[in-house]
Design an enzyme around this catalytic site. Structure first.
Site, PDB file in Angstrom:
ATOM      1  CB  THR A   1      -0.895  -0.107   1.234  1.00  0.00           C
ATOM      2  OG1 THR A   1      -1.587  -1.648   1.753  1.00  0.00           O
ATOM      3  CG2 THR A   1      -1.883   1.161   0.787  1.00  0.00           C
TER       4      THR A   1
ATOM      5  NE  ARG B   1      -8.024  -8.234   0.326  1.00  0.00           N
ATOM      6  CZ  ARG B   1      -6.847  -7.763   0.637  1.00  0.00           C
ATOM      7  NH1 ARG B   1      -6.583  -6.535   0.159  1.00  0.00           N
ATOM      8  NH2 ARG B   1      -6.532  -8.036   1.942  1.00  0.00           N
ATOM      9  CB  VAL B   2     -13.101  -4.768  -1.131  1.00  0.00           C
ATOM     10  CG1 VAL B   2     -12.775  -4.030  -0.215  1.00  0.00           C
ATOM     11  CG2 VAL B   2     -13.649  -4.969  -2.252  1.00  0.00           C
TER      12      VAL B   2
END
Length: 291
Positions: free
Chosen positions: A160, A188-189
């Site tokens: 990230t 997918r989250v």
């Protein structure tokens, strides 16, 4: 007038045996660019988004251009942002075909009555807004993050980028972007596009998280940090307690946080987290390990 400050991250999961000279140079460049913008009067929200765009476009982190495909060979990107001054937020999840998910998230916040758009709906909206497309994914995406502990075969391998900003008007904002976990199931989250889980900003603190998103969702990591500050905890204590809670559940990662006094915190529970900051004294710092 407040003295501007910011902190950004390029993801937790750094490994000591890997060289991070390129990332260190890039993060310093981003902070220097945002210092100039803040000195010129840019808002916290604008600076947070612009910093994340630079990180996405670098191809050095597991976000934006640095994405790897999911199990179906598709590139699904997530992002969110929050303006602490207004409480407004925007997000996209599982967005395919566009270069900068954080720009799409900003458009959701500014140009719709919604907080989040996902999947095909997010892609249609991005197209309607004329956002920059990725025409050739194989040529554009770099698959960053290899050699880190956020790369397979580890479970829920992640990556990230994010930025938290305090501007000269005392406003706080945060933005976060990711390509998600490596080898993820289609659709997918994780926590990144979910305000309260992966991103938060209010009048007390701004927070951006990085790690195994499933755990950050379960503890509402970003909002929990800010709520701790609002309840009177120091930023350092509030943020560390959240990372400790995630670790106790078996989760991996870290977060960056910034309060309205310009204090910064960057706790993590693995070997390293790529991060850089601008203090209220104007000094710039960059760290991958230690600190």
């Amino acid at each position: 007038m407040a003295k501007p400050a910011l902190i950004l991250h390029g993801g937790a999961g750094a490994r000591r045996e890997r060289n991070y000279d390129a990332e260190v140079a890039n993060m310093r460049e981003v902070v220097e660019a945002m210092k100039a913008r803040l000195d010129a009067g840019a808002s916290a929200l604008d600076a947070a988004v612009e910093a994340v765009v630079m990180l996405e476009d670098s191809g050095l982190y597991v976000a934006g251009r640095g994405a790897s495909p999911n199990l179906a060979g598709e590139y699904e990107l997530d992002a969110s942002l929050m303006d602490g001054a207004t409480g407004k937020a925007g997000a996209v999840a599982a967005l395919q075909g566009f270069r900068n998910p954080v720009v799409a998230a900003r458009a959701v916040m500014d140009r719709t009555p919604h907080v989040m758009l996902a999947g095909n709906g997010a892609a249609r909206f991005a197209a309607e807004q004329g956002l920059t497309r990725v025409e050739d994914p194989a040529a554009w995406f770099t698959g960053a993050g290899k050699g880190e502990d956020n790369h397979p075969p580890s479970m829920l391998s992640h990556g990230t980028v994010g930025c938290c900003v305090l501007d000269s008007q005392g406003r706080l904002a945060a933005a976060t972007s990711t390509a998600g976990v490596f080898g993820k199931m289609p659709g997918r989250v994780g926590d990144t596009p979910i305000p309260a889980a992966g991103t938060w900003a209010d009048e007390h603190a701004a927070v951006s998280c990085t790690g195994q998103g499933e755990y950050f969702i379960r503890v509402a990591a970003a909002a929990r940090t800010a709520f701790g500050v609002a309840a009177g905890q120091s930023l350092a204590k509030a943020s560390q307690s959240v990372v400790d809670r995630i670790g106790a559940l078996g989760g991996d990662g870290g977060l960056i946080a910034l309060d309205r006094e310009g204090n910064i915190a960057a706790p993590y529970n693995n070997q390293g987290m790529k991060r850089a900051w601008l203090g209220t004294d104007g000094a710039i710092g960059v760290e991958v390990f230690g600190g």
